[in-house]
Design an enzyme around this catalytic site. Structure first.
Site, mmCIF file in Angstrom:
data_model
loop_
_atom_site.group_PDB
_atom_site.id
_atom_site.type_symbol
_atom_site.label_atom_id
_atom_site.label_comp_id
_atom_site.label_asym_id
_atom_site.label_seq_id
_atom_site.Cartn_x
_atom_site.Cartn_y
_atom_site.Cartn_z
ATOM 1 N N ASN A 178 6.660 4.162 -0.177
ATOM 2 C CA ASN A 178 6.978 2.734 -0.329
ATOM 3 C C ASN A 178 8.395 2.429 0.134
ATOM 4 O OD1 ASN A 178 4.656 1.164 -1.602
ATOM 5 N ND2 ASN A 178 4.690 3.090 -2.763
ATOM 6 N N MET B 30 10.163 7.142 -11.771
ATOM 7 C CA MET B 30 9.461 7.561 -12.974
ATOM 8 C C MET B 30 10.371 7.682 -14.200
ATOM 9 S SD MET B 30 6.534 7.622 -11.646
ATOM 10 C CE MET B 30 5.400 8.439 -12.741
ATOM 11 N N VAL C 34 12.262 5.324 -17.335
ATOM 12 C CA VAL C 34 12.371 4.001 -17.965
ATOM 13 C C VAL C 34 13.850 3.646 -18.057
ATOM 14 C CG1 VAL C 34 11.985 2.727 -20.110
ATOM 15 C CG2 VAL C 34 10.234 4.299 -19.257
ATOM 16 N N ASN D 48 9.453 -3.922 -10.061
ATOM 17 C CA ASN D 48 8.757 -2.623 -10.108
ATOM 18 C C ASN D 48 7.392 -2.745 -9.445
ATOM 19 O OD1 ASN D 48 8.228 0.094 -11.007
ATOM 20 N ND2 ASN D 48 6.934 -0.751 -12.612
ATOM 21 N N HIS E 152 3.575 -1.136 -9.438
ATOM 22 C CA HIS E 152 2.687 -0.363 -10.319
ATOM 23 C C HIS E 152 1.283 -0.323 -9.712
ATOM 24 C CE1 HIS E 152 1.421 1.475 -14.062
ATOM 25 N NE2 HIS E 152 0.360 0.687 -14.041
HETATM 26 C C1 GRF Z 1 3.130 4.436 -5.983
HETATM 27 O O1 GRF Z 1 1.743 4.525 -5.966
HETATM 28 C C2 GRF Z 1 3.581 3.537 -7.099
HETATM 29 O O2 GRF Z 1 2.693 2.533 -7.402
HETATM 30 C C3 GRF Z 1 3.672 4.492 -8.247
HETATM 31 O O3 GRF Z 1 4.153 5.680 -7.691
HETATM 32 C C4 GRF Z 1 3.753 5.768 -6.331
HETATM 33 C C5 GRF Z 1 4.962 6.066 -5.500
HETATM 34 O O4 GRF Z 1 4.634 6.467 -4.215
HETATM 35 N N1 GRF Z 1 4.460 3.950 -9.315
HETATM 36 P P1 GRF Z 1 5.780 6.697 -3.134
HETATM 37 O O5 GRF Z 1 6.820 7.599 -3.736
HETATM 38 O O6 GRF Z 1 6.338 5.363 -2.762
HETATM 39 O O7 GRF Z 1 5.079 7.368 -1.970
#
Ligand code: GRF
Length: 215
Positions: free
Chosen positions: A34, A110, A112, A127, A129
């Protein structure tokens, strides 16, 4: 689904410290796909934001390599090296103090964040999700959708508040779960939605901030 009111709400909390594109920090823990989607979008002519800082809390995170390859300042802040959450967050704060960052994007981060940290970026942390919130908050959201035999799954971008995946929803993308779907195929398909949704949301916020074009 897109909530223009929340986008405007976030934009109203951003006071640009510098002219030009909106300065964004991305926090990640894992593969950083991402982050990559954000970097790639930020380099297009359509972009109103730039990714100026990347923070990972895990030395194995490929997000750090991606940031390095894109020549973006990046920091490993390994939470295990700190005696308390407060000290870990103090380090995050001191990194951000030396930047012009206006918006923090948690993209697979990951950890909080405490209310103390959130207050410093009040209404300016979003965020991603991998579920259609409010369904399946917390860990293993995609697995939970399969176990629940949901017909529809997807991803959500939301404003971060003091709860776990509870903040106001900014946008969602959804898909129909296929009959022979497994965790791997569904994860891949949801991630592909994420890679479109997250840059789009960040850019919409950035556009309102930069053009002051409130809806
Ligand atoms: C994503 O699927 C996001 O929704 C979740 O963790 C994943 C992260 O993927 N919280 P990346 O590290 O961006 O490849």
């Amino acid at each position: 689904m897109l909530n223009h009111d929340i986008i405007e709400h976030i934009a109203r909390h951003i006071e640009q410290k510098q002219r030009g594109k909106l300065s964004v920090a991305v926090f990640a823990s894992g593969g950083g796909s991402n982050l990559q989607a954000l970097i790639d979008f930020s380099k297009t002519d359509a972009s109103f934001f730039s990714v100026d800082c990347v923070v990972a809390n895990n030395p194995q995170s490929f997000a750090l390599t991606r940031a390095q390859q894109a020549a973006i300042r990046h920091h490993l802040v390994d939470h295990r090296a700190f005696k308390s959450r407060a000290l870990f967050e103090q380090e995050l704060t001191s990194i951000l103090k030396n930047t012009n960052v206006e918006l923090i994007v948690l993209a697979g981060f990951m950890r909080v964040l405490s209310p103390v940290f959130l207050r410093q970026y009040h209404q300016r942390i979003i965020n991603l999700h991998p579920s259609l919130l409010p369904k399946h908050r917390g860990l293993n959201a995609i697995e939970k959708a399969l176990i629940a035999r949901d017909e529809i799954a997807g991803c959500t971008v939301h404003l971060v508040d003091d709860g776990l995946d509870t903040g106001p929803i900014i946008a969602q993308s959804s898909l129909t779960i296929l009959q022979d779907e497994n965790l791997e195929t569904l994860t891949t398909r949801i991630q592909s939605l994420e890679h479109g949704l997250l840059p789009d949301v960040v850019n919409r916020i950035a556009k309102v901030v930069i053009t002051r074009d409130f809806f």
